[in-house]
Design a protein around this motif. Structure first.
Motif, short mmCIF file in Angstrom:
data_model
loop_
_atom_site.label_atom_id
_atom_site.label_comp_id
_atom_site.label_asym_id
_atom_site.label_seq_id
_atom_site.Cartn_x
_atom_site.Cartn_y
_atom_site.Cartn_z
N ASN A 23 3.41 10.13 -9.32
CA ASN A 23 3.18 9.86 -11.36
C ASN A 23 1.95 10.09 -11.49
N GLY A 24 1.42 10.16 -10.13
CA GLY A 24 -0.50 11.02 -10.24
C GLY A 24 -1.44 10.01 -10.68
N LEU A 25 -2.19 10.03 -10.92
CA LEU A 25 -3.08 8.89 -11.03
C LEU A 25 -3.22 8.41 -12.47
N LEU A 74 0.84 -1.02 0.15
CA LEU A 74 0.04 0.06 0.35
C LEU A 74 0.82 1.09 0.79
N ARG A 75 1.65 1.63 0.76
CA ARG A 75 2.86 2.35 0.90
C ARG A 75 3.57 2.49 -0.87
N GLN A 133 3.14 5.99 -3.00
CA GLN A 133 4.20 6.55 -3.27
C GLN A 133 4.06 6.38 -4.90
N ASN A 134 3.78 6.15 -5.54
CA ASN A 134 3.99 5.71 -6.16
C ASN A 134 2.60 6.69 -7.29
#
Length: 57
Positions: free
Chosen positions: A55-57, A45-46, A50-51
């Motif tokens: 990078n945004g959704l 989940l972390r 972080q991703n």
């Protein structure tokens, strides 16, 4: 938790609550399917968080 996620906000609390429950349910299924530790799920989940930050959704 940031000020944005106040659970007493009547306009969005249902959405946040149902999302929280859905994610938790899926994590329980993941744990059952993989026999992984809670710490592994927390790490996943972390990593996802972080991703999204990077990078945004």
């Amino acid at each position: 938790m940031s000020e944005r996620f106040q659970w007493d906000d009547t306009n969005s609390s249902g959405i946040w609550w149902s999302t929280n429950v859905s994610i938790r349910d899926e994590c329980i299924l993941l744990k059952e399917d993989t026999q992984c530790e809670d710490s592994d799920i927390v790490e996943l989940l972390r990593s996802i968080a972080q991703n999204i930050e990077d990078n945004g959704l």
